[in-house]
Scaffold this motif. Structure first.
Motif, PDB file in Angstrom:
ATOM      1  N   GLN A 166       0.857  -1.186   0.000  1.00 49.25           N
ATOM      2  CA  GLN A 166       0.000   0.000   0.000  1.00 49.25           C
ATOM      3  C   GLN A 166       0.889   1.230   0.000  1.00 49.25           C
ATOM      4  OE1 GLN A 166      -3.470   0.275  -0.096  1.00 49.25           O
ATOM      5  NE2 GLN A 166      -3.053   2.472  -0.316  1.00 49.25           N
ATOM      6  N   MET A 167       0.721   2.066  -1.006  1.00 53.44           N
ATOM      7  CA  MET A 167       1.565   3.247  -1.158  1.00 53.44           C
ATOM      8  C   MET A 167       0.703   4.492  -1.045  1.00 53.44           C
ATOM      9  SD  MET A 167       4.057   1.962  -4.247  1.00 53.44           S
ATOM     10  CE  MET A 167       2.797   2.113  -5.494  1.00 53.44           C
ATOM     11  N   ASN A 168       0.942   5.271  -0.025  1.00 53.74           N
ATOM     12  CA  ASN A 168       0.209   6.506   0.206  1.00 53.74           C
ATOM     13  C   ASN A 168       1.134   7.703   0.079  1.00 53.74           C
ATOM     14  OD1 ASN A 168      -2.100   4.947   0.828  1.00 53.74           O
ATOM     15  ND2 ASN A 168      -1.533   4.863   3.004  1.00 53.74           N
ATOM     16  N   SER A 169       0.528   8.872  -0.033  1.00 58.91           N
ATOM     17  CA  SER A 169       1.302  10.126  -0.128  1.00 58.91           C
ATOM     18  C   SER A 169       2.410  10.011  -1.169  1.00 58.91           C
ATOM     19  CB  SER A 169       1.897  10.478   1.237  1.00 58.91           C
ATOM     20  OG  SER A 169       0.894  10.598   2.219  1.00 58.91           O
ATOM     21  N   LEU A 170       2.054   9.531  -2.317  1.00 60.86           N
ATOM     22  CA  LEU A 170       3.045   9.282  -3.359  1.00 60.86           C
ATOM     23  C   LEU A 170       3.673  10.576  -3.848  1.00 60.86           C
ATOM     24  CD1 LEU A 170       1.216   6.396  -5.174  1.00 60.86           C
ATOM     25  CD2 LEU A 170       3.561   6.287  -4.316  1.00 60.86           C
ATOM     26  N   LYS A 171       4.951  10.477  -4.183  1.00 64.46           N
ATOM     27  CA  LYS A 171       5.729  11.616  -4.651  1.00 64.46           C
ATOM     28  C   LYS A 171       6.256  11.314  -6.054  1.00 64.46           C
ATOM     29  CE  LYS A 171       7.461  12.282   0.070  1.00 64.46           C
ATOM     30  NZ  LYS A 171       8.688  12.362   0.913  1.00 64.46           N
ATOM     31  N   PRO A 172       6.569  12.335  -6.813  1.00 61.12           N
ATOM     32  CA  PRO A 172       7.143  12.091  -8.151  1.00 61.12           C
ATOM     33  C   PRO A 172       8.384  11.194  -8.107  1.00 61.12           C
ATOM     34  CG  PRO A 172       6.466  14.367  -7.966  1.00 61.12           C
ATOM     35  CD  PRO A 172       6.289  13.757  -6.593  1.00 61.12           C
ATOM     36  N   GLU A 173       9.160  11.313  -7.045  1.00 56.33           N
ATOM     37  CA  GLU A 173      10.361  10.489  -6.939  1.00 56.33           C
ATOM     38  C   GLU A 173      10.064   9.012  -6.669  1.00 56.33           C
ATOM     39  OE1 GLU A 173       9.708  13.333  -5.295  1.00 56.33           O
ATOM     40  OE2 GLU A 173      10.531  13.284  -3.242  1.00 56.33           O
ATOM     41  N   ASP A 174       8.807   8.668  -6.429  1.00 55.35           N
ATOM     42  CA  ASP A 174       8.423   7.252  -6.306  1.00 55.35           C
ATOM     43  C   ASP A 174       8.205   6.615  -7.676  1.00 55.35           C
ATOM     44  OD1 ASP A 174       6.425   8.234  -3.517  1.00 55.35           O
ATOM     45  OD2 ASP A 174       8.353   7.176  -3.438  1.00 55.35           O
ATOM     46  N   THR A 175       8.240   7.419  -8.722  1.00 50.30           N
ATOM     47  CA  THR A 175       8.062   6.886 -10.071  1.00 50.30           C
ATOM     48  C   THR A 175       9.149   5.883 -10.400  1.00 50.30           C
ATOM     49  OG1 THR A 175       6.955   8.883 -10.864  1.00 50.30           O
ATOM     50  CG2 THR A 175       8.014   7.488 -12.518  1.00 50.30           C
ATOM     51  N   ALA A 176       8.753   4.674 -10.772  1.00 51.18           N
ATOM     52  CA  ALA A 176       9.709   3.602 -11.059  1.00 51.18           C
ATOM     53  C   ALA A 176       8.945   2.366 -11.507  1.00 51.18           C
ATOM     54  CB  ALA A 176      10.542   3.267  -9.817  1.00 51.18           C
ATOM     55  N   PHE A 177       9.718   1.381 -11.949  1.00 54.64           N
ATOM     56  CA  PHE A 177       9.169   0.067 -12.211  1.00 54.64           C
ATOM     57  C   PHE A 177       9.312  -0.735 -10.913  1.00 54.64           C
ATOM     58  CE2 PHE A 177       7.320  -1.748 -15.801  1.00 54.64           C
ATOM     59  CZ  PHE A 177       7.540  -3.121 -15.820  1.00 54.64           C
ATOM     60  N   TYR A 178       8.228  -1.296 -10.437  1.00 51.50           N
ATOM     61  CA  TYR A 178       8.225  -1.991  -9.153  1.00 51.50           C
ATOM     62  C   TYR A 178       8.149  -3.500  -9.379  1.00 51.50           C
ATOM     63  CZ  TYR A 178       7.616   2.333  -6.514  1.00 51.50           C
ATOM     64  OH  TYR A 178       7.820   3.567  -5.943  1.00 51.50           O
ATOM     65  N   PHE A 179       9.002  -4.208  -8.650  1.00 54.06           N
ATOM     66  CA  PHE A 179       9.073  -5.659  -8.746  1.00 54.06           C
ATOM     67  C   PHE A 179       8.850  -6.278  -7.374  1.00 54.06           C
ATOM     68  CE2 PHE A 179      11.184  -5.847 -12.892  1.00 54.06           C
ATOM     69  CZ  PHE A 179      11.785  -4.602 -12.972  1.00 54.06           C
ATOM     70  N   CYS A 180       8.225  -7.451  -7.336  1.00 54.90           N
ATOM     71  CA  CYS A 180       8.262  -8.226  -6.112  1.00 54.90           C
ATOM     72  C   CYS A 180       9.199  -9.411  -6.331  1.00 54.90           C
ATOM     73  CB  CYS A 180       6.883  -8.676  -5.664  1.00 54.90           C
ATOM     74  SG  CYS A 180       6.014  -9.812  -6.748  1.00 54.90           S
ATOM     75  N   ALA A 181       9.753  -9.880  -5.242  1.00 52.38           N
ATOM     76  CA  ALA A 181      10.727 -10.963  -5.309  1.00 52.38           C
ATOM     77  C   ALA A 181      10.613 -11.828  -4.068  1.00 52.38           C
ATOM     78  CB  ALA A 181      12.142 -10.398  -5.430  1.00 52.38           C
ATOM     79  N   ALA A 182      10.969 -13.086  -4.201  1.00 49.57           N
ATOM     80  CA  ALA A 182      10.891 -14.040  -3.093  1.00 49.57           C
ATOM     81  C   ALA A 182      12.270 -14.579  -2.785  1.00 49.57           C
ATOM     82  CB  ALA A 182       9.942 -15.179  -3.437  1.00 49.57           C
TER      83      ALA A 182
END
Length: 126
Positions: free
Chosen positions: A82-98
């Motif tokens: 859950q991502m709140n109060s998002l900022k421009p610097e949060d812009t990215a490709f997001y991956f999950c990993a195990a």
């Protein structure tokens, strides 16, 4: 086949929220720590958050503490960010990993993770 599939990315205005989902299949996700990483153009990959196997201890990068929350639903083999109060610097490709051997000392190091999803784009812009 062990797979992770991310969803929930998109375009959001600064200050907005998104919830990323990571669906695990082919294995029981609670046997692994699940981490979220992000990669922005021109920057190194960054460990954002992690939830441990077992007791579900959570870890966060300083850049997202207080804004992002990681959780898992073992019954559904799902992990959420859950991502709140998002900022421009949060812009990215997001991956999950195990990762089976992820600990508090190495959770943000991607080399300790065994399986990776394909990622989802998050863009924070007005």
């Amino acid at each position: 086949q062990l797979t992770l599939v991310e969803s929930g990315g998109g375009l959001v205005q600064p200050g907005g929220s998104l919830r990323l989902s990571c669906a695990a299949s082919g294995f029981t996700s609670d046997r692994y720590a699940i981490g979220w990483f992000r990669h922005a153009p021109g920057k190194e990959r960054e460990g954002v958050s992690c939830i441990s196997r077992g007791d579900g201890t959570t870890y966060y990068a300083d850049s997202v503490k207080g804004r992002f929350t990681i959780s898992r639903d073992n019954a559904k083999n799902m992990v959420y960010l859950q991502m709140n109060s998002l900022k421009p610097e949060d812009t990215a490709f997001y991956f999950c990993a195990a990762g089976e051997w992820v600990r508090d000392s190495n959770w943000s190091d991607g080399s300790w993770y065994d399986y990776w999803g394909q990622g989802t784009q998050v863009t924070v812009s007005s």
